[in-house]
Scaffold this motif. Structure first.
Motif, PDB file in Angstrom:
ATOM      1  N   UNK A 159       0.617  -1.210  -0.054  1.00 22.40           N
ATOM      2  CA  UNK A 159      -0.152  -0.021   0.097  1.00 22.40           C
ATOM      3  C   UNK A 159       0.633   1.230   0.070  1.00 22.40           C
ATOM      4  N   UNK A 160       2.201   1.229   0.106  1.00 25.66           N
ATOM      5  CA  UNK A 160       2.786   2.535   0.371  1.00 25.66           C
ATOM      6  C   UNK A 160       2.958   3.320  -0.643  1.00 25.66           C
ATOM      7  N   UNK A 161       3.340   2.703  -1.666  1.00 24.74           N
ATOM      8  CA  UNK A 161       3.354   3.592  -3.012  1.00 24.74           C
ATOM      9  C   UNK A 161       2.246   4.329  -3.653  1.00 24.74           C
ATOM     10  N   UNK A 162       1.246   3.820  -3.120  1.00 20.32           N
ATOM     11  CA  UNK A 162      -0.206   4.785  -3.627  1.00 20.32           C
ATOM     12  C   UNK A 162      -0.570   5.664  -2.779  1.00 20.32           C
ATOM     13  N   UNK A 163      -1.342   6.563  -3.168  1.00 18.48           N
ATOM     14  CA  UNK A 163      -1.927   7.698  -2.463  1.00 18.48           C
ATOM     15  C   UNK A 163      -2.931   7.386  -1.423  1.00 18.48           C
ATOM     16  N   UNK A 164      -2.662   7.940  -0.289  1.00 18.46           N
ATOM     17  CA  UNK A 164      -3.814   7.478   0.775  1.00 18.46           C
ATOM     18  C   UNK A 164      -5.269   7.009   0.358  1.00 18.46           C
ATOM     19  N   UNK A 165      -5.727   7.955  -0.252  1.00 15.53           N
ATOM     20  CA  UNK A 165      -7.022   7.924  -0.776  1.00 15.53           C
ATOM     21  C   UNK A 165      -7.424   6.599  -1.584  1.00 15.53           C
ATOM     22  N   UNK A 166      -6.097   5.822  -2.038  1.00 11.66           N
ATOM     23  CA  UNK A 166      -6.295   4.619  -2.866  1.00 11.66           C
ATOM     24  C   UNK A 166      -6.127   3.539  -2.021  1.00 11.66           C
ATOM     25  N   UNK A 167      -5.543   3.647  -0.727  1.00 12.94           N
ATOM     26  CA  UNK A 167      -4.932   2.434  -0.287  1.00 12.94           C
ATOM     27  C   UNK A 167      -5.906   1.329   0.292  1.00 12.94           C
ATOM     28  N   UNK A 168      -7.132   1.967   0.655  1.00 11.82           N
ATOM     29  CA  UNK A 168      -8.276   1.032   0.943  1.00 11.82           C
ATOM     30  C   UNK A 168      -8.697   0.057  -0.215  1.00 11.82           C
ATOM     31  N   UNK A 169      -8.603   0.813  -1.378  1.00 16.59           N
ATOM     32  CA  UNK A 169      -9.168   0.184  -2.536  1.00 16.59           C
ATOM     33  C   UNK A 169      -7.951  -0.992  -2.791  1.00 16.59           C
ATOM     34  N   UNK A 170      -6.804  -0.432  -2.568  1.00 19.05           N
ATOM     35  CA  UNK A 170      -5.586  -1.853  -3.083  1.00 19.05           C
ATOM     36  C   UNK A 170      -5.809  -2.814  -2.122  1.00 19.05           C
ATOM     37  N   UNK A 171      -5.989  -2.397  -0.673  1.00 18.86           N
ATOM     38  CA  UNK A 171      -5.998  -3.359   0.383  1.00 18.86           C
ATOM     39  C   UNK A 171      -7.206  -4.579  -0.043  1.00 18.86           C
ATOM     40  N   UNK A 172      -8.198  -3.956  -0.590  1.00 20.78           N
ATOM     41  CA  UNK A 172      -9.437  -5.041  -1.199  1.00 20.78           C
ATOM     42  C   UNK A 172      -8.759  -6.120  -2.254  1.00 20.78           C
ATOM     43  N   UNK A 173      -8.115  -5.376  -3.007  1.00 16.96           N
ATOM     44  CA  UNK A 173      -7.425  -6.304  -4.022  1.00 16.96           C
ATOM     45  C   UNK A 173      -6.455  -7.307  -3.367  1.00 16.96           C
ATOM     46  N   UNK A 174      -5.510  -6.842  -2.357  1.00 17.95           N
ATOM     47  CA  UNK A 174      -4.846  -7.695  -1.725  1.00 17.95           C
ATOM     48  C   UNK A 174      -5.535  -8.849  -1.195  1.00 17.95           C
TER      49      UNK A 174
END
Ligand SMILES: Nc1ncnc2c1ncn2[C@@H]1O[C@H](COP(=O)(O)OP(=O)(O)OP(=O)(O)O)[C@@H](O)[C@H]1O
Length: 212
Positions: A159-174
């Motif tokens: 999650x670190x290299x994506x901006x904070x507003x996108x982190x939740x979305x990437x977390x869902x993919x992980x």
């Protein structure tokens, strides 16, 4: 499948690590402060660094046994890695980036289709990687780590290299990758939430030593 490390590693510049851990969890997390040694442990597991002493085992296989002079090279370990920064080939499009991991590791055809579907990147396949947003790049990097049908998946701060507003979305993919694929995962993350939601086993890394 169980992963176990009992080894020591020292960079020439000084930092030294004693990694002693064993886990047979589907998702194992490594947590700890910046500079404590988490990425170094992933590099040892992937075979990108060689310990000065000790053993690393995965399932029935000894990947490293320094006393026995045994070192299985990275390409024979079948480990998929997603680094902190998505290391994609900028001059290739998305499909070509996926093909790279796929062809090298002779992954199964269904794995490619499943990775594309799970990460929802079907519409991006012909796009040059340079034109993608940070979150899209991250999804492609995650897909590339899994398309080669690895036996173990290492995710370094997804999650670190994506901006904070996108982190939740990437977390869902992980989380989706962990659910859809049987491949065991070792996850390094500062996100307490992600670790709590995903990891069955958590190890704490502090100043180069590990406790669990
Ligand atoms: N190539 C290198 N040569 C020398 N020292 C290094 C090298 N890479 C990392 N280190 C040092 O080893 C220590 C552990 O680094 P590592 O990247 O494993 O920590 P980390 O826990 O993953 O940190 P972060 O959360 O900031 O990514 C740090 O002190 C770092 O400066």
């Amino acid at each position: 499948m169980s992963l176990s490390l009992n080894c020591t590693f020292r960079y020439e510049q000084g930092f030294s690590l004693h990694a002693e851990l064993a886990s047979d969890a589907h998702v194992t997390a490594l947590c700890g402060a910046s500079g404590s040694g988490k990425t170094t442990i992933l590099m040892l597991i992937a075979g990108l660094l060689q310990p000065q002493s000790g053993v690393i085992r995965y399932g029935e296989t000894s990947w490293v046994d320094v006393a026995e002079k045994k070192f299985v090279p990275p390409h024979q370990r079948r480990v998929g890695v997603m680094f902190q920064e998505p290391r994609l080939f900028p001059h290739f499009n998305v499909q070509e980036n996926l093909n790279y991991g796929f062809q090298r590791r002779r992954g199964e055809a269904t794995q490619m289709a499943k990775a594309v579907e799970t990460l929802e990147i079907g519409d991006l396949l012909k796009r040059p990687v340079g034109s993608l947003s940070g979150g899209q790049k991250q999804r492609v990097a995650l897909a590339r780590a899994i398309v080669s049908s690895p036996e173990l998946l290492l995710l370094d701060e997804p999650l670190t290299s994506v901006e904070p507003s996108l982190q939740e979305r990437i977390a869902e993919y992980v989380k989706r990758v962990a659910k859809e694929f049987a491949t065991p995962i070792v996850l390094v993350s500062h996100s307490v939430e992600l670790v709590e939601q995903m990891a069955e086993r958590t190890f704490w890394v502090k100043d180069g030593s590990v406790s669990g």
